[in-house]
Design a protein around this motif. Structure first.
Motif, PDB file in Angstrom:
ATOM      1  N   ALA A   1       0.840  -1.204   0.000  1.00 51.19           N
ATOM      2  CA  ALA A   1       0.000   0.000   0.000  1.00 51.19           C
ATOM      3  C   ALA A   1       0.872   1.250   0.000  1.00 51.19           C
ATOM      4  N   ALA A   2       1.935   1.237   0.790  1.00 49.10           N
ATOM      5  CA  ALA A   2       2.844   2.382   0.834  1.00 49.10           C
ATOM      6  C   ALA A   2       3.483   2.613  -0.533  1.00 49.10           C
ATOM      7  N   ALA A   3       3.892   1.533  -1.189  1.00 53.61           N
ATOM      8  CA  ALA A   3       4.496   1.661  -2.517  1.00 53.61           C
ATOM      9  C   ALA A   3       3.492   2.236  -3.512  1.00 53.61           C
ATOM     10  N   MET A   4       2.254   1.761  -3.434  1.00 56.27           N
ATOM     11  CA  MET A   4       1.213   2.249  -4.342  1.00 56.27           C
ATOM     12  C   MET A   4       0.971   3.741  -4.144  1.00 56.27           C
ATOM     13  N   LEU A   5       1.013   4.182  -2.885  1.00 56.94           N
ATOM     14  CA  LEU A   5       0.746   5.585  -2.564  1.00 56.94           C
ATOM     15  C   LEU A   5       1.985   6.471  -2.669  1.00 56.94           C
ATOM     16  N   GLY A   6       3.154   5.846  -2.849  1.00 56.03           N
ATOM     17  CA  GLY A   6       4.389   6.618  -2.913  1.00 56.03           C
ATOM     18  C   GLY A   6       4.803   7.142  -1.551  1.00 56.03           C
ATOM     19  N   LEU A   7       4.475   6.386  -0.513  1.00 57.51           N
ATOM     20  CA  LEU A   7       4.790   6.766   0.863  1.00 57.51           C
ATOM     21  C   LEU A   7       5.709   5.733   1.492  1.00 57.51           C
ATOM     22  N   GLY A   8       6.279   6.086   2.612  1.00 59.24           N
ATOM     23  CA  GLY A   8       7.065   5.134   3.376  1.00 59.24           C
ATOM     24  C   GLY A   8       6.151   4.273   4.246  1.00 59.24           C
ATOM     25  N   VAL A   9       6.586   3.067   4.530  1.00 59.69           N
ATOM     26  CA  VAL A   9       5.834   2.171   5.411  1.00 59.69           C
ATOM     27  C   VAL A   9       5.608   2.843   6.761  1.00 59.69           C
ATOM     28  N   SER A  10       6.635   3.514   7.268  1.00 62.01           N
ATOM     29  CA  SER A  10       6.522   4.160   8.585  1.00 62.01           C
ATOM     30  C   SER A  10       5.474   5.271   8.583  1.00 62.01           C
ATOM     31  N   THR A  11       5.262   5.921   7.431  1.00 63.46           N
ATOM     32  CA  THR A  11       4.224   6.959   7.343  1.00 63.46           C
ATOM     33  C   THR A  11       2.848   6.342   7.541  1.00 63.46           C
ATOM     34  N   LEU A  12       2.578   5.227   6.858  1.00 71.57           N
ATOM     35  CA  LEU A  12       1.278   4.563   7.034  1.00 71.57           C
ATOM     36  C   LEU A  12       1.125   4.065   8.466  1.00 71.57           C
ATOM     37  N   GLU A  13       2.175   3.538   9.042  1.00 66.72           N
ATOM     38  CA  GLU A  13       2.109   3.058  10.430  1.00 66.72           C
ATOM     39  C   GLU A  13       1.803   4.195  11.384  1.00 66.72           C
TER      40      GLU A  13
END
Length: 82
Positions: A31-43
């Motif tokens: 999901a982070a890759a799809m959104l262009g975000l870091g995993v830690s941002t989603l967490e």
């Protein structure tokens, strides 16, 4: 005497009546890759109650998944034309 048979082209069904596709669930990393975000941002967003909707899978150690449809909807809601 022959019966008159009228042939009609079937009308397309409204989206609500069409068969729904099964939801595709993504890991936090995907999901982070799809959104262009870091995993830690989603967490971090999950911890703060922000960001896209997610589910925790029962019996899977609380594994978090994001429905692809929810991510697409979240993108549409947060698109400010940038």
């Amino acid at each position: 005497m022959q019966a008159h048979i009228e042939q009609r082209t079937p009308r397309p069904q409204p989206a609500a009546q069409q068969q729904a596709q099964p939801a595709q669930y993504l890991t936090t990393k995907a999901a982070a890759a799809m959104l262009g975000l870091g995993v830690s941002t989603l967490e971090l967003w999950r911890a703060k109650g922000k960001g896209p909707a997610f589910v925790k899978l029962p019996g899977a150690g609380g594994a978090v998944r994001y429905a692809r449809q929810e991510l697409d909807a979240w993108i549409a809601r947060t698109d400010f034309g940038t």
